[in-house]
Motif scaffolding. Structure first.
Motif: not given
Ligand code: F6R
Length: 368
Positions: A37, A107, A129, A131-135, A138, A145
């Protein structure tokens, strides 16, 4: 769900070739490194003049490993900092600073707070990271990833290898943006990384003697780990694995620091694990490590040496020799960490501990 393995940790150690391969997948389009991203443009990457890696535990060690590669490839200063220390010391940050936040869970509270602090100071933040969509992703400007898949064992294994891999991709992306590497060099480095899963597979096949060794030293009081260059963070990671899994006192040192203190700890029979570099690609460092091995052996240590296959100079000084496939010097941690994971797991198992769920530890640490 453990797929025939006794524990999740055993399964996850075995999954490391895929963790590295899957993390590389899709990040090179034939000419250029691509991040996931990327809300950070190439022009923004080009103006970066300083890099911080912030993380905790094993993720922090993955940053220490990557520092050597990123500085070498980009000529940017790289500082690696424990996330829990970072924001309490007023680090010098501005919009030309890249903060790389490495976190398996995404997290970890310490790392998240470091990210928030960096953003308040207008630094750019890139998350590595699993873990997709973790804090943490974000709240970051860009993400790479790691595709290690879910890691259930509390002690990080495949996520750690994937973190090193992703950190290296970040280093290559920076080098290509800054022009410190030509496109063909980036392609060559990516190719070298792509050959690592095979070396990891070969390494996994060599580990039965390491398990036996683990059983034979399971009643030791302590184990020391020594390394230089990228082998130093590997030593730290080996010691962390042993502490958390086997509840054994373990310390990792830069081998050059031995005579500045730690050598006083060496006594008859103490297992000392030494991570040695390739004699071919790092002859000077190799000879320094050879002297370090001799120093501890002369004081009665039981030397456990991790070396490169075909290196017969170390054999006479190794009470136990683990020979690993030859890989480029900067990539060695991707293979040399593996016997240390297996050693810690086997010692813990022999002592009768639950290696998937060590006491007092949680998989994701969401309080500071
Ligand atoms: C060690 C271990 C921990 C984590 C650390 C960071 O085996 O698993 O040291 O590496 O708690 O966790 P993440 O990567 O989720 O931020």
């Amino acid at each position: 769900e453990k797929g025939g393995f006794a524990t999740f940790m055993d399964k996850e150690i075995a999954e490391q070739p895929a963790a590295v391969a899957d993390t590389l997948r899709g990040h090179f389009d034939g000419t250029r490194i691509v991040l996931d991203e990327q809300r950070l443009g190439e022009d923004e990457l080009r103006t970066i003049d300083k890099v911080f890696v912030v993380a905790c535990g094993s993720a922090y060690h993955s940053g220490l490993v990557a520092k050597y590669a990123i500085e070498h490839w980009t000529r940017l200063p790289v500082e690696v900092e424990l996330a829990s220390e970072f924001r309490y010391r007023d680090p010098v940050l501005d919009r030309d600073t890249l903060v790389v936040a490495v976190s398996q869970s995404g997290e970890t509270a310490d790392t998240l707070e470091a990210v928030r602090h960096a953003r308040r100071q207008r630094a750019r933040v890139l998350a590595v990271c699993n873990t997709n969509g973790s804090q943490i992703p974000r709240e970051s400007d860009a993400v790479v990833y790691t595709h290690a898949g879910p890691e259930v064992g509390v002690a990080s294994t495949k996520a750690f290898l994937a973190q090193i891999t992703a950190n290296y991709l970040v280093g290559l992306a920076l080098a290509q943006a800054r022009g410190t590497k030509y496109a063909d060099e980036v392609a060559r480095d990516f190719q070298a990384l792509s050959e690592i899963p095979r070396a990891v597979e070969q390494t996994l096949e060599l580990l039965e003697p390491v398990r036996e060794l683990g059983r034979s030293i399971a009643d030791s009081k302590a184990v020391l780990f020594l390394g230089r260059h990228v082998g130093f963070p590997v030593a730290l990671e080996g010691a962390l694995k042993l502490k958390e899994l086997a509840y054994m006192h373990a310390e990792g040192f830069a081998a050059g620091e031995l005579k500045h203190g730690p050598i006083a700890l060496v006594e008859e029979g103490l297992p000392v694990v030494v991570v040695t570099p390739s004699p071919k690609s790092m002859p000077l460092l190799h000879s320094k490590l050879l002297s370090n091995i001799r120093e501890v052996q002369a004081r009665g240590a039981r030397t456990i040496v991790i070396g490169e296959e075909g290196d017969d100079t170390i054999a006479p000084f190794a009470d136990f020799l683990i020979e690993l496939p030859r890989v480029p010097a900067l990539l060695q941690p991707l293979v040399s960490t593996i016997p240390l994971q297996v050693l810690a797991a086997e010692i813990a198992r022999t002592r009768g501990y639950d290696i998937d769920k060590p006491r007092n530890l949680a998989k994701s640490v969401t309080v500071e």
